[in-house]
Design a protein around this motif. Sequence first.
Motif, PDB file in Angstrom:
ATOM      1  N   PRO A  28       0.801  -1.228   0.000  1.00  0.00           N
ATOM      2  CA  PRO A  28       0.000   0.000   0.000  1.00  0.00           C
ATOM      3  C   PRO A  28       0.836   1.282   0.000  1.00  0.00           C
ATOM      4  CG  PRO A  28      -0.876  -1.582   1.576  1.00  0.00           C
ATOM      5  CD  PRO A  28       0.443  -2.132   1.109  1.00  0.00           C
ATOM      6  N   GLN A  29       2.060   1.199   0.512  1.00  0.00           N
ATOM      7  CA  GLN A  29       2.912   2.397   0.537  1.00  0.00           C
ATOM      8  C   GLN A  29       3.318   2.855  -0.865  1.00  0.00           C
ATOM      9  OE1 GLN A  29       5.961   0.920   3.419  1.00  0.00           O
ATOM     10  NE2 GLN A  29       5.576   2.872   4.451  1.00  0.00           N
ATOM     11  N   ALA A  30       3.163   1.993  -1.857  1.00  0.00           N
ATOM     12  CA  ALA A  30       3.544   2.361  -3.218  1.00  0.00           C
ATOM     13  C   ALA A  30       2.767   3.576  -3.711  1.00  0.00           C
ATOM     14  CB  ALA A  30       3.320   1.180  -4.160  1.00  0.00           C
ATOM     15  N   ARG A  31       1.580   3.789  -3.164  1.00  0.00           N
ATOM     16  CA  ARG A  31       0.784   4.954  -3.564  1.00  0.00           C
ATOM     17  C   ARG A  31       1.418   6.260  -3.116  1.00  0.00           C
ATOM     18  NH1 ARG A  31      -3.422   1.434  -1.704  1.00  0.00           N
ATOM     19  NH2 ARG A  31      -3.442   2.555   0.299  1.00  0.00           N
ATOM     20  N   GLU A  32       2.372   6.170  -2.203  1.00  0.00           N
ATOM     21  CA  GLU A  32       2.991   7.373  -1.647  1.00  0.00           C
ATOM     22  C   GLU A  32       4.294   7.738  -2.335  1.00  0.00           C
ATOM     23  OE1 GLU A  32       2.975   7.353   2.740  1.00  0.00           O
ATOM     24  OE2 GLU A  32       1.937   5.430   2.560  1.00  0.00           O
ATOM     25  N   VAL A  33       4.677   6.991  -3.376  1.00  0.00           N
ATOM     26  CA  VAL A  33       5.907   7.272  -4.114  1.00  0.00           C
ATOM     27  C   VAL A  33       5.574   7.323  -5.606  1.00  0.00           C
ATOM     28  CG1 VAL A  33       7.289   6.111  -2.356  1.00  0.00           C
ATOM     29  CG2 VAL A  33       6.574   4.849  -4.388  1.00  0.00           C
ATOM     30  N   ALA A  34       6.555   7.661  -6.410  1.00  0.00           N
ATOM     31  CA  ALA A  34       6.356   7.714  -7.857  1.00  0.00           C
ATOM     32  C   ALA A  34       7.648   7.338  -8.565  1.00  0.00           C
ATOM     33  CB  ALA A  34       5.901   9.101  -8.294  1.00  0.00           C
ATOM     34  N   VAL A  35       7.503   6.962  -9.824  1.00  0.00           N
ATOM     35  CA  VAL A  35       8.643   6.711 -10.705  1.00  0.00           C
ATOM     36  C   VAL A  35       8.531   7.672 -11.883  1.00  0.00           C
ATOM     37  CG1 VAL A  35       9.776   5.066 -12.253  1.00  0.00           C
ATOM     38  CG2 VAL A  35       8.808   4.279 -10.076  1.00  0.00           C
ATOM     39  N   VAL A  36       9.634   8.298 -12.244  1.00  0.00           N
ATOM     40  CA  VAL A  36       9.690   9.187 -13.403  1.00  0.00           C
ATOM     41  C   VAL A  36      10.752   8.655 -14.352  1.00  0.00           C
ATOM     42  CG1 VAL A  36      10.130  11.519 -14.241  1.00  0.00           C
ATOM     43  CG2 VAL A  36       8.945  11.179 -12.058  1.00  0.00           C
ATOM     44  N   ALA A  37      10.324   8.127 -15.488  1.00  0.00           N
ATOM     45  CA  ALA A  37      11.247   7.690 -16.531  1.00  0.00           C
ATOM     46  C   ALA A  37      11.299   8.769 -17.606  1.00  0.00           C
ATOM     47  CB  ALA A  37      10.784   6.367 -17.133  1.00  0.00           C
ATOM     48  N   VAL A  38      12.494   9.080 -18.060  1.00  0.00           N
ATOM     49  CA  VAL A  38      12.686  10.122 -19.068  1.00  0.00           C
ATOM     50  C   VAL A  38      13.219   9.468 -20.338  1.00  0.00           C
ATOM     51  CG1 VAL A  38      13.837  12.289 -19.631  1.00  0.00           C
ATOM     52  CG2 VAL A  38      13.199  11.795 -17.253  1.00  0.00           C
ATOM     53  N   SER A  39      12.592   9.758 -21.449  1.00  0.00           N
ATOM     54  CA  SER A  39      13.025   9.186 -22.723  1.00  0.00           C
ATOM     55  C   SER A  39      14.409   9.678 -23.115  1.00  0.00           C
ATOM     56  CB  SER A  39      12.035   9.564 -23.834  1.00  0.00           C
ATOM     57  OG  SER A  39      12.542   9.202 -25.106  1.00  0.00           O
ATOM     58  N   VAL A  40      15.211   8.756 -23.641  1.00  0.00           N
ATOM     59  CA  VAL A  40      16.501   9.145 -24.222  1.00  0.00           C
ATOM     60  C   VAL A  40      16.484   8.954 -25.742  1.00  0.00           C
ATOM     61  CG1 VAL A  40      17.882   8.728 -22.158  1.00  0.00           C
ATOM     62  CG2 VAL A  40      17.459   6.842 -23.745  1.00  0.00           C
ATOM     63  N   ASP A  41      15.290   8.684 -26.301  1.00  0.00           N
ATOM     64  CA  ASP A  41      15.150   8.450 -27.736  1.00  0.00           C
ATOM     65  C   ASP A  41      13.903   9.176 -28.233  1.00  0.00           C
ATOM     66  OD1 ASP A  41      15.209   7.535 -30.325  1.00  0.00           O
ATOM     67  OD2 ASP A  41      14.846   5.421 -29.832  1.00  0.00           O
ATOM     68  N   PRO A  42      13.973  10.500 -28.345  1.00  0.00           N
ATOM     69  CA  PRO A  42      12.778  11.261 -28.710  1.00  0.00           C
ATOM     70  C   PRO A  42      12.223  10.915 -30.082  1.00  0.00           C
ATOM     71  CG  PRO A  42      14.742  12.649 -28.759  1.00  0.00           C
ATOM     72  CD  PRO A  42      15.138  11.362 -28.112  1.00  0.00           C
ATOM     73  N   ARG A  43      13.053  10.403 -30.943  1.00  0.00           N
ATOM     74  CA  ARG A  43      12.593  10.082 -32.296  1.00  0.00           C
ATOM     75  C   ARG A  43      11.591   8.937 -32.293  1.00  0.00           C
ATOM     76  NH1 ARG A  43      16.606   8.218 -37.272  1.00  0.00           N
ATOM     77  NH2 ARG A  43      14.974   7.922 -38.861  1.00  0.00           N
ATOM     78  N   HIS A  44      11.825   7.934 -31.454  1.00  0.00           N
ATOM     79  CA  HIS A  44      10.984   6.741 -31.465  1.00  0.00           C
ATOM     80  C   HIS A  44      10.034   6.638 -30.274  1.00  0.00           C
ATOM     81  CE1 HIS A  44      14.486   5.503 -34.012  1.00  0.00           C
ATOM     82  NE2 HIS A  44      13.484   5.129 -34.792  1.00  0.00           N
ATOM     83  N   ASP A  45      10.310   7.352 -29.213  1.00  0.00           N
ATOM     84  CA  ASP A  45       9.450   7.280 -28.025  1.00  0.00           C
ATOM     85  C   ASP A  45       8.254   8.211 -28.180  1.00  0.00           C
ATOM     86  OD1 ASP A  45      11.045   5.386 -26.904  1.00  0.00           O
ATOM     87  OD2 ASP A  45      11.772   6.611 -25.254  1.00  0.00           O
ATOM     88  N   THR A  46       7.330   7.807 -29.055  1.00  0.00           N
ATOM     89  CA  THR A  46       6.075   8.539 -29.209  1.00  0.00           C
ATOM     90  C   THR A  46       5.149   8.173 -28.059  1.00  0.00           C
ATOM     91  OG1 THR A  46       5.071   6.780 -30.516  1.00  0.00           O
ATOM     92  CG2 THR A  46       6.332   8.457 -31.720  1.00  0.00           C
TER      93      THR A  46
END
Length: 213
Positions: free
Chosen positions: A105-123
Amino acid sequence: MRRALALVMLLALGALVVAGCGSSEDSGGEGGGSGRFEAAGTLPEGLAGRAAPRMVLTDARSEQPLDTATLRGRPYLVTFLFTNCPDVCPLIGQELRQSLEELGPQAREVAVVAVSVDPRHDTAEAVRTWLRRQRQPENFHYLIGSEQQLAPAWRAFYAAPQVAGNPDSAHTAVVWLIDAQGRLAGKISAGQAFDPAALAADLRTLLSERDDR
């Protein structure tokens, strides 16, 4: 002066983890377990406790802007991925998902932020497909944009982007821990597998520090 300081910070990181998209070998890094954390290593002086770089980029799931300043008040993780990566990125994605599952249940209190390193293909469509295949929860945010939009985030987190059109190029495999006050707290070299249970324990540490204040 600012460029010189950035160079000093970059050198202080030591061997930044760079993993080829066809390999999960770790080319260096600080290693896990810093006394405070089980999975994350201690950051160099000058980075530890520094305000995490703010990012305002498009969340592929909603196609709306996400401002990381709105995450203040809860710990979160930052990593760098691309959807066409055949091995390292899916591994990191699964390890992060398992870490959230370990939190319960504690997972609701955190977050993950992934940032694309391939703007051409990461639509947005490609990322949503990746998120479904990875079975990532709603608090796993995958940020996309143009190269011009993403480049400041890459620089701020010392991340090497994927070289367009080169399947053998390398990108930075790392997971940063940000505390509930929005400060850099630790870093995991993610070129090799890490223990999701240990990362979950690190997130519990950050949650407990938040609650103690």
